[in-house]
Write a protein that holds these residues in place. Structure first.
Motif, PDB file in Angstrom:
ATOM      1  N   GLN A 133     -13.620 -29.977 -37.094  1.00  0.00           N
ATOM      2  CA  GLN A 133     -14.922 -29.753 -36.394  1.00  0.00           C
ATOM      3  C   GLN A 133     -15.677 -30.854 -36.047  1.00  0.00           C
ATOM      4  N   ARG A 159     -14.374 -32.474 -32.899  1.00  0.00           N
ATOM      5  CA  ARG A 159     -14.729 -31.767 -31.659  1.00  0.00           C
ATOM      6  C   ARG A 159     -16.095 -32.229 -31.124  1.00  0.00           C
ATOM      7  N   SER A 160     -16.939 -32.081 -32.110  1.00  0.00           N
ATOM      8  CA  SER A 160     -18.403 -32.434 -31.932  1.00  0.00           C
ATOM      9  C   SER A 160     -18.773 -33.604 -31.326  1.00  0.00           C
ATOM     10  N   HIS A 198     -16.302 -35.489 -29.613  1.00  0.00           N
ATOM     11  CA  HIS A 198     -15.591 -35.533 -28.398  1.00  0.00           C
ATOM     12  C   HIS A 198     -16.596 -34.929 -27.364  1.00  0.00           C
ATOM     13  N   ASP A 199     -17.264 -33.813 -27.705  1.00  0.00           N
ATOM     14  CA  ASP A 199     -18.116 -33.028 -26.581  1.00  0.00           C
ATOM     15  C   ASP A 199     -19.277 -34.104 -26.404  1.00  0.00           C
ATOM     16  N   ALA A 200     -19.763 -35.032 -27.229  1.00  0.00           N
ATOM     17  CA  ALA A 200     -20.732 -35.688 -27.073  1.00  0.00           C
ATOM     18  C   ALA A 200     -20.539 -36.782 -26.434  1.00  0.00           C
ATOM     19  N   GLY A 201     -19.171 -37.190 -25.988  1.00  0.00           N
ATOM     20  CA  GLY A 201     -18.511 -38.430 -25.347  1.00  0.00           C
ATOM     21  C   GLY A 201     -18.539 -39.703 -26.152  1.00  0.00           C
ATOM     22  N   PHE A 253      -7.800 -29.937 -29.145  1.00  0.00           N
ATOM     23  CA  PHE A 253      -8.745 -29.704 -28.020  1.00  0.00           C
ATOM     24  C   PHE A 253      -8.429 -28.432 -27.589  1.00  0.00           C
ATOM     25  N   GLY A 312     -12.663 -24.707 -24.137  1.00  0.00           N
ATOM     26  CA  GLY A 312     -13.989 -25.218 -24.260  1.00  0.00           C
ATOM     27  C   GLY A 312     -14.303 -26.596 -24.376  1.00  0.00           C
ATOM     28  N   ALA A 313     -13.235 -27.385 -24.676  1.00  0.00           N
ATOM     29  CA  ALA A 313     -13.598 -28.752 -24.837  1.00  0.00           C
ATOM     30  C   ALA A 313     -13.996 -29.502 -23.619  1.00  0.00           C
ATOM     31  N   ALA A 314     -14.967 -30.600 -23.754  1.00  0.00           N
ATOM     32  CA  ALA A 314     -15.741 -31.289 -22.784  1.00  0.00           C
ATOM     33  C   ALA A 314     -14.630 -31.973 -22.000  1.00  0.00           C
ATOM     34  N   ALA A 360     -12.570 -34.664 -19.917  1.00  0.00           N
ATOM     35  CA  ALA A 360     -12.700 -36.101 -20.306  1.00  0.00           C
ATOM     36  C   ALA A 360     -11.531 -36.667 -19.589  1.00  0.00           C
TER      37      ALA A 360
END
Length: 217
Positions: free
Chosen positions: A136, A139-140, A142-145, A166, A169-171, A173
């Motif tokens: 978790q 994932r957070s 990753h989504d925040a870059g 991944f 819904g993953a950002a 990249a």
């Protein structure tokens, strides 16, 4: 410091419970231990190198508690993973653990806005702040870059269900592979190192036919 995510994955992208049946049974997962039959003959050799790049570790609560229970028992001074985890700086993300509950060497509990706290940690001098497991949390970040590097050890098995690195819904990249190796012997796991591209964005394009030729637009 740069932020790296280091994990074992299956062909279908699952990272849950690689080391044992009871490692992570959340969401009814019953296929834990998938790495074990494939771990001999040098298949885990890259892992010591992963830990050799770290100056600190960032872990989710579940992974932290699992690692503490196991690795605190390993006292072999030749085991580089145990030495690193038992002695180096660790941060654990949890709203429920107290500082006393999180006692394992030099450990700090992070609460609240984790993304902002990790941004500040990355501003500190050092080589890498490493995430291991911690689905978790990974994932957070990753989504925040915030993930600069992924190190993946991919095994030729499909488990069909479980927590995926991944998931949907993953950002989006973009990454480039900077190191790759097929580990000889055993199952032939693939070791990959991927770094975020300059702008970290997913690029797209199209194939077209021009004058009867297949070309990239």
């Amino acid at each position: 410091m740069e932020l790296s995510v280091n994990t074992f994955i299956t062909l279908d992208g699952v990272m849950q419970g690689p080391g044992g049946a009871d490692e992570d049974r959340s969401n009814g997962f019953t296929r834990g231990g998938w790495i074990v039959p494939n771990a001999a003959d040098g298949q885990l050799d890259p892992v010591d190198g992963w830990f050799g790049n770290a100056d600190a570790f960032l872990l989710g609560r579940t992974t932290f508690e699992m690692m503490r229970e196991y690795w605190s028992q390993v006292t072999d001074p030749e085991n580089h993973v145990a030495t690193a985890l038992n002695t180096w700086k660790k941060y654990v993300v949890s709203d429920t653990l107290s500082d006393a509950d999180a006692a394992w060497g030099d450990t700090t509990v992070l609460r609240g806005d984790i993304v902002e706290q990790v941004r500040r940690l990355k501003e500190q001098p050092g080589r890498e702040l490493q995430v291991h497991g911690s689905w978790q949390l990974a994932r957070s970040l990753h989504d925040a870059g915030l993930v600069d590097t992924y190190r993946l050890l991919q095994f030729p098995v499909v488990v069909g269900e479980g927590k995926r690195l991944f998931a949907d819904g993953a950002a989006p990249a973009g990454y480039r592979i900077t190191e790759s190796e097929v580990l000889t012997g055993g199952a032939g796991a693939v070791s990959l190192t991927l770094r975020q591209t300059e702008f970290g964005e997913l690029e797209t394009g199209a194939f077209v036919v021009r004058d009867g030729k297949d070309e990239i637009a």
